[in-house]
Design an enzyme around this catalytic site. Structure first.
Site, PDB file in Angstrom:
ATOM      1  N   SER A   1       0.834  -1.200   0.000  1.00  0.00           N
ATOM      2  CA  SER A   1       0.000   0.000   0.000  1.00  0.00           C
ATOM      3  C   SER A   1       0.874   1.258   0.000  1.00  0.00           C
ATOM      4  O   SER A   1       1.655   1.459  -0.922  1.00  0.00           O
ATOM      5  CB  SER A   1      -0.961  -0.047   1.184  1.00  0.00           C
TER       6      SER A   1
ATOM      7  N   ASP B   1     -10.092  -4.142  -4.567  1.00  0.00           N
ATOM      8  CA  ASP B   1      -9.273  -3.087  -3.964  1.00  0.00           C
ATOM      9  C   ASP B   1      -9.385  -1.826  -4.814  1.00  0.00           C
ATOM     10  O   ASP B   1      -9.216  -1.893  -6.042  1.00  0.00           O
ATOM     11  CB  ASP B   1      -7.820  -3.558  -3.909  1.00  0.00           C
TER      12      ASP B   1
ATOM     13  N   HIS C   1      -7.945  -5.288  -0.359  1.00  0.00           N
ATOM     14  CA  HIS C   1      -6.784  -4.562   0.133  1.00  0.00           C
ATOM     15  C   HIS C   1      -6.434  -5.063   1.538  1.00  0.00           C
ATOM     16  O   HIS C   1      -7.314  -5.283   2.368  1.00  0.00           O
ATOM     17  CB  HIS C   1      -7.096  -3.061   0.182  1.00  0.00           C
TER      18      HIS C   1
END
Length: 319
Positions: free
Chosen positions: A163, A258, A288
């Site tokens: 991320s 995601d 995610h």
């Protein structure tokens, strides 16, 4: 790359989402940064450490603004001059730390046999861009100098992260190229932020209901960027760079459900077009954060498989 999502999330993910969405807790974008950090810690998605290594050591290295905490994971593998993984945790540049990603780094070290160094970079909004990035670059410089101490090869350093950490890994690689800094052998980018994710189809179709929301993404960006002009800085959003040639080979992983799925795929396309070898993997029934869901209370078989594939990619490239 043309990533897609499955008709519905994996059954184990659906169970997690039902539990998560039923929590009587505010979302990150409804609270202060300090409260969001506590909320994230309380989730305990990484669970308690379940992987024993030869040693796990906290230490401080020289950073651009004083001491920089790192955590070193030594798997105890025989031999010297191993590849070294420098890991940058996720959390939207605002939340998370070495503790929240302890399980991830333990598993990477155990599965690969490489030492892993997790970097506790400074967080926004107290330290907006580029503070965290400068910490990550300083950690890369330290790792290159300290490689022999860690029985690692300074020419086989891997930059990895998930991320926001994937964003920092990609940006650090770009910064190292442009500054003529330490050699980076590989990038492992797990659902990274690389550019204008809010303009993609996945951002719209996964805007809520799948753990990370579009509103939270906007909240993270607002905290990360102290100045509006920084939102166009290529070291904040590497996919915006005109030239991505001569960057290290990369594995890029995304998840079907995601908001960042298409952003990661677009970066893979840009790297490939620039002549950079890329392995792209999309886990179409995942969300995610799935890469960290490897122990109770959330233990996903698909997450364990993703580690196997990531480690296979590293070994093919580095050994």
């Amino acid at each position: 790359m043309t990533p897609s999502r499955a008709p519905e999330p994996h059954p184990d993910v659906k169970v997690f989402l039902e539990r998560y969405n039923s929590l009587d807790a505010p979302s990150f974008d409804e609270v202060s940064a300090r409260e969001a950090r506590q909320l994230f810690d309380d989730l305990g998605l990484g669970g308690e450490p379940t992987i024993d290594l030869e040693s796990v050591t906290d230490r401080r290295i020289d950073g651009p603004d004083g001491d920089l905490p790192v955590r070193i994971y030594e798997p105890g593998t025989a031999g010297e001059d191993r590849p070294l993984v420098l890991y940058f945790h996720g959390g939207g540049w605002v939340i998370g730390g070495v503790d929240t990603h302890d399980g991830t780094c333990r598993k990477l070290a155990a599965e690969s046999g490489y030492p892993v160094v997790s970097v506790d970079y400074r967080l926004a909004p107290e330290h907006p861009f580029p503070a965290g990035l400068e910490d990550c670059y300083a950690a890369l410089e330290w790792a290159a100098d300290a490689a022999s101490e860690l029985a690692a090869d300074p020419d086989r350093i891997v930059l990895a992260g998930d991320s926001a950490g994937g964003n920092l890994a990609a940006a650090t690689a770009l910064l190292a190229r442009d500054r003529g800094g330490p050699a980076v052998a590989y990038q492992l980018l797990i659902y990274p932020v690389t550019g204008t994710a809010n303009e993609t189809e996945s951002y719209r179709e996964n805007d809520e209901g799948y753990f990370l929301t579009a509103d939270e993404m906007a909240w993270f960006r607002e905290h990360y960027f102290g100045r509006e002009i920084d939102e166009g800085n290529v070291y904040a959003m590497p996919r915006l760079a005109n030239d991505l040639a001569a960057l290290p080979p990369a594995t890029i992983m995304t998840a079907g459900f995601d908001p960042l799925r298409d952003d990661g795929a677009a970066y893979a396309d840009r790297l490939e077009a620039a002549g950079v070898p890329v392995t792209y993997r999309n886990y179409d029934d995942m969300i995610h954060g799935f890469f960290g869901m490897i122990s109770e209370p959330v233990d996903l078989d698909r997450a364990h498989a993703a580690y196997d594939e990531a480690v296979d990619d590293l070994r093919r490239a580095l050994e």
